[in-house]
Design a protein around this motif. Structure first.
Motif, short mmCIF file in Angstrom:
data_model
loop_
_atom_site.label_atom_id
_atom_site.label_comp_id
_atom_site.label_asym_id
_atom_site.label_seq_id
_atom_site.Cartn_x
_atom_site.Cartn_y
_atom_site.Cartn_z
N ASP A 1 1.89 -2.01 -20.66
CA ASP A 1 1.15 -0.95 -21.34
C ASP A 1 1.57 -0.97 -22.81
O ASP A 1 2.64 -0.49 -23.16
CB ASP A 1 1.50 0.38 -20.66
CG ASP A 1 0.79 1.56 -21.31
OD1 ASP A 1 0.10 1.36 -22.34
OD2 ASP A 1 0.93 2.68 -20.78
N ARG B 1 -12.75 6.14 -26.70
CA ARG B 1 -12.45 5.56 -25.40
C ARG B 1 -12.76 4.08 -25.34
O ARG B 1 -13.62 3.63 -24.56
CB ARG B 1 -13.18 6.29 -24.24
CG ARG B 1 -13.12 7.80 -24.23
CD ARG B 1 -11.72 8.35 -24.26
NE ARG B 1 -10.86 7.85 -23.18
CZ ARG B 1 -9.61 7.45 -23.40
NH1 ARG B 1 -9.06 7.50 -24.60
NH2 ARG B 1 -8.88 7.02 -22.39
N SER C 1 -7.29 2.63 -22.32
CA SER C 1 -6.41 1.88 -21.42
C SER C 1 -6.10 2.67 -20.15
O SER C 1 -5.75 2.09 -19.13
CB SER C 1 -5.11 1.49 -22.14
OG SER C 1 -4.45 2.62 -22.64
N ARG C 2 -6.29 3.99 -20.18
CA ARG C 2 -5.89 4.79 -19.02
C ARG C 2 -6.65 4.40 -17.75
O ARG C 2 -6.07 4.23 -16.69
CB ARG C 2 -6.09 6.27 -19.33
CG ARG C 2 -5.67 7.14 -18.16
CD ARG C 2 -5.35 8.51 -18.59
NE ARG C 2 -6.52 9.36 -18.69
CZ ARG C 2 -6.46 10.67 -18.64
NH1 ARG C 2 -5.30 11.27 -18.50
NH2 ARG C 2 -7.54 11.39 -18.75
N ASN D 1 6.68 5.39 -23.94
CA ASN D 1 6.42 6.82 -24.08
C ASN D 1 7.25 7.51 -23.02
O ASN D 1 7.08 7.20 -21.84
CB ASN D 1 4.92 7.07 -23.86
CG ASN D 1 4.56 8.54 -23.78
OD1 ASN D 1 5.41 9.41 -23.95
ND2 ASN D 1 3.30 8.83 -23.48
N TYR E 1 4.60 7.59 -18.07
CA TYR E 1 3.26 8.10 -18.38
C TYR E 1 2.57 8.42 -17.05
O TYR E 1 2.59 7.59 -16.12
CB TYR E 1 2.49 7.04 -19.18
CG TYR E 1 1.07 7.39 -19.50
CD1 TYR E 1 0.75 8.57 -20.15
CD2 TYR E 1 0.03 6.53 -19.15
CE1 TYR E 1 -0.56 8.89 -20.45
CE2 TYR E 1 -1.28 6.83 -19.46
CZ TYR E 1 -1.58 8.01 -20.10
OH TYR E 1 -2.88 8.32 -20.38
C1 LIG Z 1 1.96 5.31 -22.48
C2 LIG Z 1 0.48 5.51 -22.55
N1 LIG Z 1 -0.31 4.59 -21.97
C3 LIG Z 1 -1.66 4.72 -21.99
C4 LIG Z 1 -2.26 5.80 -22.59
C5 LIG Z 1 -3.75 5.91 -22.52
O1 LIG Z 1 -4.38 5.84 -23.72
P1 LIG Z 1 -5.91 5.52 -23.85
O2 LIG Z 1 -6.54 5.70 -22.51
O3 LIG Z 1 -6.43 6.48 -24.84
O4 LIG Z 1 -6.00 4.09 -24.29
C6 LIG Z 1 -1.47 6.78 -23.21
C7 LIG Z 1 -2.10 7.95 -23.84
O5 LIG Z 1 -1.51 8.89 -24.25
C8 LIG Z 1 -0.07 6.62 -23.20
O6 LIG Z 1 0.75 7.52 -23.77
#
Ligand SMILES: Cc1ncc(COP(=O)(O)O)c(C=O)c1O
Length: 393
Positions: free
Chosen positions: A198, A245, A93-94, A170, A122
């Motif tokens: 998110d 990923r 998702s990043r 988070n 984040y």
């Molecule tokens: C709040 C939050 N959003 C998104 C992500 C991204 O995760 P990923 O790219 O592995 O899906 C993280 C990863 O730590 C996160 O803490």
């Protein structure tokens, strides 16, 4: 607002070459260590031929089906989103959270745009704003998971093109209620911005609290909000597959179409064999339930070991302890590392200092309960020992 170094870079600099007195445990990085589903190797082996061709940007039919099934099942949508929405695979998702900022700028066409998010946040939310030259606006907490809208000038809200909104959040692990989602929808309409929901922690919640209400669940009751809503999710936390990923983006066809158009020229497609593995993983809930039980077990240990000293420590969702130590978070981090071998993140590294205000992460530590219950229990017992006496520092 400047583009700060990552919290982990800062943590490395803080720790330097200090060696702990005992064997170290990493509770800093939110990288789940539970076992991923055992069947992934076999599914991958069946699809290696798919590495030859470029993958379909919009996803394989099987990936689309499995994610739609997951969304429908998880949020009880009776096929509503399957009819009304579209999906896009993401390489986690990043990258989607980052790239979607470009779409927000293109679609919203505002001068001197701002990008909003709650403080703490984040890091990628700031990166998204930075990438498009928008002003990042971290907002102070209000009631519940929503920010204090009065904490920023009305003009910053009116110039907003997107709001990054994590639920579960988070680091706090707060989950939006249905009413909070609706209040956020009202704000998005009033100030004319997109909502980047998110939800990568959507499947990590305390069984005693129950599954958090999802953005799409709330949107079903307000279907006119869908064109403003982009929902991000991933297998990293749900299925302990951060290294694979794979994630997805869900939204209205036109909004997703705009992201896809840009991503098709700028972003990485998700390899076809990994889309097939992801489909099998989204079809399975047993491993997700098992993983959630492990988190529940670890948070029960955290409550037993740390609540006598710190009060309520168990969040509704996510896998972080957001410990209110009421002292110097950098010094406490160093002390935990040196005396207990526990690596955590100072709260102030996860938040920004607003103009004329105070960094809301000061006095907090973030500990990711991602290791096995045994390792985690040992680490938490050491944390309790170190902080057994008041004051913390
Ligand atoms: C709040 C939050 N959003 C998104 C992500 C991204 O995760 P990923 O790219 O592995 O899906 C993280 C990863 O730590 C996160 O803490």
């Amino acid at each position: 607002m400047f583009f700060a170094k990552s919290p982990f870079e800062r943590l490395r600099a803080l720790i330097g070459d200090v060696k702990p007195d005992v064997a170290p445990v990493d509770l800093a990085v939110g990288n789940p260590q539970h076992a991923p589903p055992a069947f992934i190797g076999e599914v991958l082996a069946r699809h290696t031929g798919g590495f030859v061709g470029y993958p379909p940007i919009a996803g394989t039919a099987n990936f689309q089906r499995a994610v739609h099934d997951f969304i429908d099942r998880r949020y009880g949508l009776d096929g509503w989103f399957r009819e009304a929405g579209t999906l896009l695979p993401l390489s986690g998702s990043r990258e989607g959270l980052f790239l979607a900022a470009v779409t927000a700028r293109d679609l919203m066409e505002k001068d001197n745009p701002t990008v909003l998010f709650a403080n703490p946040f984040y890091q990628t939310y700031i990166a998204g704003a930075h990438g498009i030259g928008a002003e990042p606006v971290p907002m102070m907490a209000g009631d519940g998971i929503l920010p204090d809208w009065e904490s920023v000038p009305e003009s910053a809200l009116d110039r907003a093109i997107a709001y990054y909104f994590g639920s579960p959040s988070n680091p706090e692990g707060r989950c939006a209620t249905r009413a909070e989602w609706h209040a956020l929808f009202d704000r998005a309409e009033r100030h004319d911005f997109l909502i980047f929901a998110d939800e990568c922690y959507s499947e990590v919640y305390r069984e005693s609290v129950g599954a958090p209400v999802g953005a799409l669940e709330a949107a079903r009751e307000r279907p006119e909000i869908l064109p403003r809503l982009l929902v991000f999710n991933s297998l990293s936390k749900r299925s302990n597959l951060a290294g694979m990923r794979v994630g997805f983006l869900a939204g209205a066809p036109d909004t997703i179409g705009a992201v896809r158009e840009f991503r098709n020229q700028a972003g990485p497609q998700v390899p076809t064999p990994l889309q097939e593995v992801a489909a099998a993983v989204y079809d399975d809930e047993a491993h997700v339930v098992a993983s959630r039980r492990l988190y529940d077990e670890k948070f029960a240990d955290a409550a037993r070991l740390l609540s006598p000293r710190f009060g309520e420590v168990v969040p509704e969702g996510g896998f972080f302890l957001w410990l209110d130590i009421g002292g110097d978070d950098e010094a406490a981090t160093l002390r935990l590392w040196r005396e207990a071998g526990v690596r955590c993140v100072p709260g102030s590294y996860l938040a920004a200092t607003p103009r004329g205000g105070v960094n809301p992460g000061i006095g907090r530590l973030r500990l990711a309960l991602v290791a096995s219950p045994e390792l985690t229990r040992g680490a938490l017992a050491r944390v309790a020992d170190v902080f057994a006496t008041a004051p913390v520092l």
